[in-house]
Design an enzyme around this catalytic site. Sequence first.
Site, short mmCIF file in Angstrom:
data_model
loop_
_atom_site.label_atom_id
_atom_site.label_comp_id
_atom_site.label_asym_id
_atom_site.label_seq_id
_atom_site.Cartn_x
_atom_site.Cartn_y
_atom_site.Cartn_z
N LYS A 1 0.69 -1.24 0.05
CA LYS A 1 -0.01 -0.04 -0.12
C LYS A 1 0.70 1.41 -0.11
CE LYS A 1 -0.51 0.69 4.81
NZ LYS A 1 -1.02 1.35 6.17
N SER B 1 -9.63 2.18 -2.39
CA SER B 1 -9.09 3.53 -1.55
C SER B 1 -9.73 4.49 -2.57
CB SER B 1 -7.65 3.34 -1.93
OG SER B 1 -7.27 4.53 -1.88
N TYR C 1 0.14 1.81 -7.30
CA TYR C 1 -0.73 1.24 -5.96
C TYR C 1 -2.28 1.50 -6.19
CZ TYR C 1 -3.45 1.82 -1.76
OH TYR C 1 -4.38 1.68 -0.79
N LYS D 1 -5.74 -1.09 -7.23
CA LYS D 1 -6.81 -0.78 -6.64
C LYS D 1 -8.05 -0.64 -7.67
CE LYS D 1 -5.91 -1.26 -2.28
NZ LYS D 1 -6.01 -2.42 -1.66
N PHE E 1 -11.15 6.64 2.87
CA PHE E 1 -10.60 7.65 2.68
C PHE E 1 -9.17 7.56 3.56
CE2 PHE E 1 -12.90 10.35 -0.45
CZ PHE E 1 -13.73 9.19 -0.66
N ASN F 1 4.96 7.05 5.74
CA ASN F 1 4.51 7.83 4.39
C ASN F 1 3.49 8.84 4.48
OD1 ASN F 1 6.31 6.62 2.08
ND2 ASN F 1 5.09 4.78 2.78
N GLY G 1 1.87 14.05 -7.05
CA GLY G 1 0.91 13.06 -7.12
C GLY G 1 -0.41 13.49 -6.06
P1 NAD Z 1 -1.17 -3.03 6.22
O1 NAD Z 1 0.07 -3.18 5.33
O2 NAD Z 1 -1.00 -2.72 7.60
O3 NAD Z 1 -2.02 -4.45 6.02
C1 NAD Z 1 -1.78 -5.24 4.86
C2 NAD Z 1 -1.56 -6.53 5.34
O4 NAD Z 1 -1.45 -7.51 4.21
C3 NAD Z 1 -0.10 -6.61 5.98
O5 NAD Z 1 -0.34 -7.38 7.23
C4 NAD Z 1 0.69 -7.46 5.15
O6 NAD Z 1 1.85 -8.00 5.60
C5 NAD Z 1 -0.46 -8.31 4.20
N1 NAD Z 1 0.05 -8.64 2.96
C6 NAD Z 1 0.60 -8.03 2.14
N2 NAD Z 1 0.71 -8.69 0.76
C7 NAD Z 1 0.26 -9.90 1.07
C8 NAD Z 1 0.28 -11.24 0.77
N3 NAD Z 1 0.79 -11.33 -1.07
N4 NAD Z 1 -0.06 -12.31 1.12
C9 NAD Z 1 -0.46 -12.23 2.61
N5 NAD Z 1 -0.46 -10.98 3.35
C10 NAD Z 1 0.01 -10.09 2.46
O7 NAD Z 1 -2.16 -1.98 5.48
P2 NAD Z 1 -3.39 -1.33 6.14
O8 NAD Z 1 -3.50 -0.03 6.53
O9 NAD Z 1 -4.16 -2.21 7.14
O10 NAD Z 1 -4.39 -1.48 4.85
C11 NAD Z 1 -5.17 -2.75 4.49
C12 NAD Z 1 -5.89 -2.63 3.09
O11 NAD Z 1 -6.85 -1.31 3.07
C13 NAD Z 1 -4.98 -2.42 2.03
O12 NAD Z 1 -5.40 -3.37 0.98
C14 NAD Z 1 -4.73 -1.00 1.69
O13 NAD Z 1 -4.38 -0.68 0.48
C15 NAD Z 1 -6.09 -0.64 1.97
N6 NAD Z 1 -6.44 0.87 2.36
C16 NAD Z 1 -5.61 1.40 3.35
C17 NAD Z 1 -5.67 2.77 3.80
C18 NAD Z 1 -4.80 3.37 4.78
O14 NAD Z 1 -4.80 4.49 4.82
N7 NAD Z 1 -4.57 2.54 5.68
C19 NAD Z 1 -6.58 3.53 2.69
C20 NAD Z 1 -7.12 2.91 1.59
C21 NAD Z 1 -6.96 1.34 1.62
C1 UD1 Z 2 -2.25 8.26 0.72
C2 UD1 Z 2 -2.24 7.79 -0.73
C3 UD1 Z 2 -3.45 7.13 -0.95
C4 UD1 Z 2 -3.68 5.98 -0.01
C5 UD1 Z 2 -3.71 6.75 1.24
C6 UD1 Z 2 -3.71 5.51 2.46
C7 UD1 Z 2 -0.77 9.59 -1.83
C8 UD1 Z 2 -0.73 10.62 -2.78
N1 UD1 Z 2 -2.09 8.79 -1.74
O1 UD1 Z 2 -3.28 9.32 0.53
O2 UD1 Z 2 -3.46 6.69 -2.47
O3 UD1 Z 2 -4.87 5.38 -0.24
O4 UD1 Z 2 -2.43 7.39 1.51
O5 UD1 Z 2 -2.44 4.94 2.52
O6 UD1 Z 2 0.17 9.15 -1.20
N2 UD1 Z 2 1.21 15.19 4.34
C9 UD1 Z 2 2.18 16.00 4.87
N3 UD1 Z 2 3.36 15.58 5.34
C10 UD1 Z 2 3.65 14.31 5.63
C11 UD1 Z 2 2.83 13.16 5.15
C12 UD1 Z 2 1.41 13.60 4.39
O7 UD1 Z 2 2.09 17.33 4.74
O8 UD1 Z 2 4.85 13.76 5.88
C13 UD1 Z 2 0.10 15.70 3.92
C14 UD1 Z 2 -0.24 15.27 2.32
O9 UD1 Z 2 0.30 16.09 1.41
C15 UD1 Z 2 -1.95 15.23 2.40
C16 UD1 Z 2 -2.05 14.79 3.59
O10 UD1 Z 2 -1.30 15.17 4.73
O11 UD1 Z 2 -2.33 16.41 2.03
C17 UD1 Z 2 -2.45 13.24 3.98
O12 UD1 Z 2 -1.53 12.47 3.33
P1 UD1 Z 2 -1.31 11.12 3.59
O13 UD1 Z 2 -1.68 10.67 5.07
O14 UD1 Z 2 -0.09 10.51 2.94
O15 UD1 Z 2 -2.69 10.27 2.86
P2 UD1 Z 2 -3.17 10.95 1.26
O16 UD1 Z 2 -2.16 11.44 0.59
O17 UD1 Z 2 -4.48 11.32 1.44
#
Ligand code: NAD
Ligand code: UD1
Length: 356
Positions: A111, A151, A176, A180, A205, A225, A314
């Site tokens: 992710k 996402s 990424y 999705k 979100f 990140n 981005g």
């Molecule tokens: P995370 O990385 O904490 O959890 C993902 C888990 O999947 C991890 O434990 C990782 O070890 C496991 N994994 C990855 N590839 C694998 C594979 N091939 N086989 C088995 N396990 C695998 O992420 P999260 O924040 O909990 O997010 C969960 C899901 O929600 C992800 O698909 C992510 O893209 C999506 N999502 C997250 C956010 C966010 O901000 N956290 C936002 C939008 C969407």
């Molecule tokens: C990001 C991803 C999105 C993903 C989501 C959850 C990008 C462009 N988008 O969303 O695809 O689904 O994470 O994993 O990366 N910011 C700062 N300083 C920092 C970090 C972030 O100013 O050190 C700002 C960013 O510019 C943004 C806001 O905080 O305006 C949120 O950032 P972030 O938490 O990375 O989430 P998204 O960018 O919304």
Amino acid sequence: MFKFFVVLLQAEKNKHMNILVTGGAGFIGSHTLIELYKAGHTALVVDNLYNSNREALRRVAELIGIPEVPFVQADIRDRDALEKIFVQNSKIVNGKIVNGFDACIHFAGLKAVGESVAKPLEYYENNMNGSFVLLDVMRWHGCKNIIFSSSATVYGDPAVIPITEDCPKGQCTNPYGQTKSMLEQVMTDLQKADPEWNVVLLRYFNPIGAHASGRIGENPNGIPNNLMPYITQVAVGKRERLGVFGNDYPTPDGTGVRDYIHVVAALQAIERNAGLAIYNIGTGQGYSVLDVVKTFIRVNGVDIPYQIMPRRAGDIATCYCDPAKAAKELGWKAQFGLEEMCRDAWNWQKNNPNGY
Ligand code: NAD
Ligand code: UD1
């Protein structure tokens, strides 16, 4: 937090469900498990622990009050491993072997947006192949209910704000996001071809926060990140200052506006034979980077030094949703505000300065 599950699952509280949770050791997955069990359901986690830690599942078990969460350490691209899980969890009903999972909540995937730009092949391979193998094995075992973690990134630079589910998908700026968007299409086509499938696409979100106990939370590898884990690492002294990526966006204070939410998921739609259902998972409230920083400082009484930096490639100016569809169809409304999210995120980080 994670009340979404509770609300949804209470509606079905007389029906026990056994759920396959891929990626269940991760941030969203681990919190989801607690709500699943609280609602009287059970789960089996499959995770390769690439981005997570076994300790998260131990703490989840402790919070639920069970000896351990059923767990198989496996990669979802490993067909034999998945086959074995389905075979071992099947049941005999009226003399017939039937699939033992009512649904799959699919979190497993890579992710990190920036990393996906540097390693596109790894991201496409893991996220696409993992989901292909999972869907195929589920199909052959007659488990045709899936909740996919999508996402807000699929909207690209959104055509309308607040974003409704009808808003056209946009151009994703990174691999990424492409995975999705493409996986949403794959599951949509699959459901169309075989209406026995129930597919729920949850477009998250910005999930942040942590379980109120402070025992589990977000535990990114290396330099965070995302905004909230960066803030908490500054607060705990692991990073010197937060870089605020741009203050010249067309937003009230010039910094990026996002829809931050305590992490959530949904099962009820599947129980209702939803067919294909898409929900925005957000609060409908946009907060700027500086709103988050200032709220964190005020609520937690800690200083967060920050410095304005150039925009991050981005990024978009504003991204928040219209959550009306989830409210209407699922009876769900976010219960926690930014203050609780900041409080819980800090509670996790200060109790676990080095994560798990
Ligand atoms: P995370 O990385 O904490 O959890 C993902 C888990 O999947 C991890 O434990 C990782 O070890 C496991 N994994 C990855 N590839 C694998 C594979 N091939 N086989 C088995 N396990 C695998 O992420 P999260 O924040 O909990 O997010 C969960 C899901 O929600 C992800 O698909 C992510 O893209 C999506 N999502 C997250 C956010 C966010 O901000 N956290 C936002 C939008 C969407
Ligand atoms: C990001 C991803 C999105 C993903 C989501 C959850 C990008 C462009 N988008 O969303 O695809 O689904 O994470 O994993 O990366 N910011 C700062 N300083 C920092 C970090 C972030 O100013 O050190 C700002 C960013 O510019 C943004 C806001 O905080 O305006 C949120 O950032 P972030 O938490 O990375 O989430 P998204 O960018 O919304």
